[in-house]
Design an enzyme around this catalytic site. Structure first.
Site, PDB file in Angstrom:
ATOM      1  N   GLY A 125       9.570 -14.217  90.101  1.00 54.63           N
ATOM      2  CA  GLY A 125       8.810 -14.252  91.355  1.00 54.63           C
ATOM      3  C   GLY A 125       7.431 -14.858  91.144  1.00 54.63           C
ATOM      4  CG  PHE A 126       3.138 -15.348  93.516  1.00 49.82           C
ATOM      5  CD1 PHE A 126       2.523 -16.447  92.927  1.00 49.82           C
ATOM      6  CD2 PHE A 126       2.327 -14.409  94.168  1.00 49.82           C
ATOM      7  CE1 PHE A 126       1.134 -16.606  92.965  1.00 49.82           C
ATOM      8  CE2 PHE A 126       0.959 -14.561  94.216  1.00 49.82           C
ATOM      9  CZ  PHE A 126       0.357 -15.654  93.601  1.00 49.82           C
ATOM     10  CG  PHE A 130      15.892 -10.823  97.795  1.00 48.37           C
ATOM     11  CD1 PHE A 130      16.751 -11.375  98.732  1.00 48.37           C
ATOM     12  CD2 PHE A 130      14.826 -10.049  98.248  1.00 48.37           C
ATOM     13  CE1 PHE A 130      16.552 -11.172 100.102  1.00 48.37           C
ATOM     14  CE2 PHE A 130      14.621  -9.843  99.616  1.00 48.37           C
ATOM     15  CZ  PHE A 130      15.481 -10.409 100.539  1.00 48.37           C
ATOM     16  CB  THR A 131      11.627 -13.253  96.951  1.00 43.99           C
ATOM     17  OG1 THR A 131      11.304 -12.231  96.008  1.00 43.99           O
ATOM     18  CG2 THR A 131      11.968 -12.630  98.288  1.00 43.99           C
ATOM     19  CB  ILE A 140      20.015  -2.780  82.885  1.00 48.38           C
ATOM     20  CG1 ILE A 140      20.434  -3.876  81.899  1.00 48.38           C
ATOM     21  CG2 ILE A 140      18.500  -2.669  82.962  1.00 48.38           C
ATOM     22  CD1 ILE A 140      20.077  -5.295  82.347  1.00 48.38           C
ATOM     23  CB  THR A 159      14.427  -2.696  95.627  1.00 49.00           C
ATOM     24  OG1 THR A 159      15.611  -3.459  95.862  1.00 49.00           O
ATOM     25  CG2 THR A 159      13.610  -3.353  94.523  1.00 49.00           C
ATOM     26  NE  ARG A 168      18.467   3.594  76.906  1.00 52.42           N
ATOM     27  CZ  ARG A 168      18.355   2.552  76.092  1.00 52.42           C
ATOM     28  NH1 ARG A 168      18.334   2.723  74.780  1.00 52.42           N
ATOM     29  NH2 ARG A 168      18.259   1.338  76.574  1.00 52.42           N
ATOM     30  CE1 TYR A 223       6.195  -4.484  98.832  1.00 46.25           C
ATOM     31  CE2 TYR A 223       4.215  -3.987 100.085  1.00 46.25           C
ATOM     32  CZ  TYR A 223       4.828  -4.554  98.979  1.00 46.25           C
ATOM     33  OH  TYR A 223       4.067  -5.185  98.028  1.00 46.25           O
ATOM     34  CE1 TYR A 252      11.934   9.467  86.560  1.00 46.89           C
ATOM     35  CE2 TYR A 252      12.355   9.199  84.217  1.00 46.89           C
ATOM     36  CZ  TYR A 252      12.817   9.333  85.508  1.00 46.89           C
ATOM     37  OH  TYR A 252      14.169   9.357  85.744  1.00 46.89           O
TER      38      TYR A 252
HETATM   39  P1  NAD Z   1       7.864 -12.026  94.861  1.00 50.07           P
HETATM   40  O1  NAD Z   1       8.713 -11.733  96.041  1.00 50.07           O
HETATM   41  O2  NAD Z   1       7.478 -13.430  94.576  1.00 50.07           O
HETATM   42  O3  NAD Z   1       8.534 -11.450  93.537  1.00 50.07           O
HETATM   43  C1  NAD Z   1       9.370 -10.323  93.514  1.00 50.07           C
HETATM   44  C2  NAD Z   1      10.477 -10.579  92.505  1.00 50.07           C
HETATM   45  O4  NAD Z   1      11.340  -9.426  92.437  1.00 50.07           O
HETATM   46  C3  NAD Z   1      11.370 -11.769  92.886  1.00 50.07           C
HETATM   47  O5  NAD Z   1      11.580 -12.581  91.755  1.00 50.07           O
HETATM   48  C4  NAD Z   1      12.654 -11.111  93.362  1.00 50.07           C
HETATM   49  O6  NAD Z   1      13.781 -11.946  93.229  1.00 50.07           O
HETATM   50  C5  NAD Z   1      12.701  -9.870  92.486  1.00 50.07           C
HETATM   51  N1  NAD Z   1      13.493  -8.766  93.039  1.00 50.07           N
HETATM   52  C6  NAD Z   1      13.407  -8.230  94.287  1.00 50.07           C
HETATM   53  N2  NAD Z   1      14.306  -7.236  94.418  1.00 50.07           N
HETATM   54  C7  NAD Z   1      14.951  -7.111  93.224  1.00 50.07           C
HETATM   55  C8  NAD Z   1      15.994  -6.276  92.744  1.00 50.07           C
HETATM   56  N3  NAD Z   1      16.559  -5.330  93.520  1.00 50.07           N
HETATM   57  N4  NAD Z   1      16.431  -6.446  91.466  1.00 50.07           N
HETATM   58  C9  NAD Z   1      15.885  -7.402  90.677  1.00 50.07           C
HETATM   59  N5  NAD Z   1      14.901  -8.234  91.083  1.00 50.07           N
HETATM   60  C10 NAD Z   1      14.442  -8.092  92.345  1.00 50.07           C
HETATM   61  O7  NAD Z   1       6.565 -11.116  95.000  1.00 50.07           O
HETATM   62  P2  NAD Z   1       5.212 -11.100  94.153  1.00 50.07           P
HETATM   63  O8  NAD Z   1       4.121 -11.506  95.034  1.00 50.07           O
HETATM   64  O9  NAD Z   1       5.404 -11.786  92.852  1.00 50.07           O
HETATM   65  O10 NAD Z   1       5.069  -9.536  93.908  1.00 50.07           O
HETATM   66  C11 NAD Z   1       5.439  -8.940  92.669  1.00 50.07           C
HETATM   67  C12 NAD Z   1       5.163  -7.443  92.751  1.00 50.07           C
HETATM   68  O11 NAD Z   1       3.770  -7.229  93.004  1.00 50.07           O
HETATM   69  C13 NAD Z   1       5.927  -6.736  93.860  1.00 50.07           C
HETATM   70  O12 NAD Z   1       6.352  -5.484  93.394  1.00 50.07           O
HETATM   71  C14 NAD Z   1       4.891  -6.559  94.945  1.00 50.07           C
HETATM   72  O13 NAD Z   1       5.151  -5.425  95.732  1.00 50.07           O
HETATM   73  C15 NAD Z   1       3.602  -6.418  94.158  1.00 50.07           C
HETATM   74  N6  NAD Z   1       2.438  -6.840  94.957  1.00 50.07           N
HETATM   75  C16 NAD Z   1       2.176  -8.161  95.152  1.00 50.07           C
HETATM   76  C17 NAD Z   1       1.090  -8.541  95.946  1.00 50.07           C
HETATM   77  C18 NAD Z   1       0.735  -9.989  96.174  1.00 50.07           C
HETATM   78  O14 NAD Z   1      -0.217 -10.257  96.916  1.00 50.07           O
HETATM   79  N7  NAD Z   1       1.391 -10.939  95.571  1.00 50.07           N
HETATM   80  C19 NAD Z   1       0.293  -7.569  96.547  1.00 50.07           C
HETATM   81  C20 NAD Z   1       0.613  -6.230  96.340  1.00 50.07           C
HETATM   82  C21 NAD Z   1       1.673  -5.872  95.531  1.00 50.07           C
END
Ligand code: NAD
Ligand code: UDP
Length: 311
Positions: free
Chosen positions: A14-15, A38-39, A65, A94, A108, A147, A161
């Site tokens: 992801g990002f 997914f994203t 896993i 999720t 573990r 969310y 935990y």
């Molecule tokens: P993103 O959507 O680009 O990345 C999320 C990644 O998680 C993606 O690669 C997606 O494919 C993967 N993913 C989603 N559901 C999954 C699942 N069930 N199993 C395996 N992989 C799964 O978002 P991001 O901006 O990179 O955010 C990353 C994390 O940081 C997230 O948890 C988000 O809540 C948190 N976050 C981000 C921001 C922001 O501004 N970017 C702000 C607050 C929190």
């Protein structure tokens, strides 16, 4: 053979995950990127795939896993409102099942565990700026709840935990972050505005644009994330840029940087859209000696250049 640090990054394509993967590889560490795509996209990690210390596993974290790892950076969860609302039940699953499975793995393997939590745990905040001690104002049954409440139960699972099994946890409350590797169709405000402006389209302002956010450039955010993991602090820490802008101010800066002739198109404000958001980063400053360095305008220029090359 020298023992390497084995890092598991959930949501690694992801990002944020792709930037973190790159940084840890640069430090000479091993990275396992676990993602269901997914994203996330393979394009985000295409330069890393050939690296000998990088592995990809396609896996959905709602299923357990078994892996051997030293640190778990738990980022997997769609982050953009349009994506996490597409299948809200899956988002909640999720957040709960995924975090539960990853904490089980941490227990573990005795791995350190960092949760990518969010400023959304503060909901539509009545306290401004938001300090970690603020308990939030979240609608439990709204469209953002899958969310917001998902991240709140993720934090709760981490804390339990830690108390029950001694898992060494970190809770990072991330505020709006932007930069290269955001999807063009991500739906979040900065990528939307940049893509619209580069295409010569109208800039979509939701509501009257008076709502505020505070935007952190991704490099600053990743610095904070690594410092937090390396610390010994188990309670939540805000990481974000405290410079606050209204959405109209942001739109005007993007317009000025790309095309001053563009018009705005006003659209309905999404339900439960927080009116204001700005982190208090006193704790991160004190604890981690961290503060963001990249000004919005400079971060936007870097991001716009990336979008120009990659769109
Ligand atoms: P993103 O959507 O680009 O990345 C999320 C990644 O998680 C993606 O690669 C997606 O494919 C993967 N993913 C989603 N559901 C999954 C699942 N069930 N199993 C395996 N992989 C799964 O978002 P991001 O901006 O990179 O955010 C990353 C994390 O940081 C997230 O948890 C988000 O809540 C948190 N976050 C981000 C921001 C922001 O501004 N970017 C702000 C607050 C929190
Ligand atoms: N927003 C907007 N136009 C867009 C996308 C978003 O005006 O094209 C607004 C949105 O209503 C919110 C802010 O920008 O007030 C930030 O939205 P984003 O989806 O980026 O993040 P979040 O609401 O989760 O902070």
């Amino acid at each position: 053979m020298v023992k390497k640090n084995r890092n598991l990054i959930t949501g690694g394509s992801g990002f944020l995950g792709s930037h973190l993967s790159k940084r840890l590889l640069e430090k000479g560490e091993e990275v396992i990127c676990l993602d269901n795509f997914f994203t996330g996209t393979k394009k985000n990690i295409q330069d890393l795939i050939k690296h000998q210390n990088f592995e990809i596993i396609r896996h959905d974290i709602t299923e357990p896993i078994q892996l051997e790892v030293d640190k778990i950076w738990h980022l997997a969860c769609p982050a953009s409102p349009i994506h996490y609302q597409l299948n809200p039940i899956k988002t909640a699953k999720t957040s709960f099942m995924g975090t539960y499975n990853m904490l089980g793995l941490a227990k573990r393997t005795s791995a350190k565990f960092l949760l990518a939590s969010t400023s959304e745990v503060y909901g539509d905040p009545e306290e401004h700026p938001q300090k970690e001690s603020y308990r939030g104002s979240v609608n439990t049954i709204g469209v953002r709840s899958c969310y917001d409440e998902g991240k709140r139960i993720s934090e709760t699972l981490c804390a339990d935990y830690q108390r029950v099994h001694g898992v060494d946890i970190r809770i990072m409350r991330i505020f709006n972050t932007y930069g290269p590797n955001m999807r063009f169709d991500d739906g979040r405000v900065i990528s939307n505005f940049i893509v619209q402006a580069l295409k010569g389209n109208k800039i979509s302002i939701y509501g009257d644009g008076s709502q505020t956010r505070s935007f952190c450039y991704v490099d600053d955010l990743i610095n904070g994330m690594i410092l937090l993991m390396d610390s010994n602090y188990i309670n939540p820490v805000n990481i974000g840029n405290p410079n606050e802008f209204s959405i109209i101010e942001l739109a005007n800066i993007v317009k000025e940087l790309i095309n001053p002739n563009l018009d705005f198109q006003y659209k309905k404000l999404p339900k439960d859209d927080p009116k204001q958001r700005k982190p208090s980063i006193q704790l991160a400053k004190h604890l981690l000696n961290w503060e963001p360095k990249v000004e919005l305008r400079n971060g936007l220029i870097k991001t716009i250049n990336w979008f120009k090359k990659n769109m």
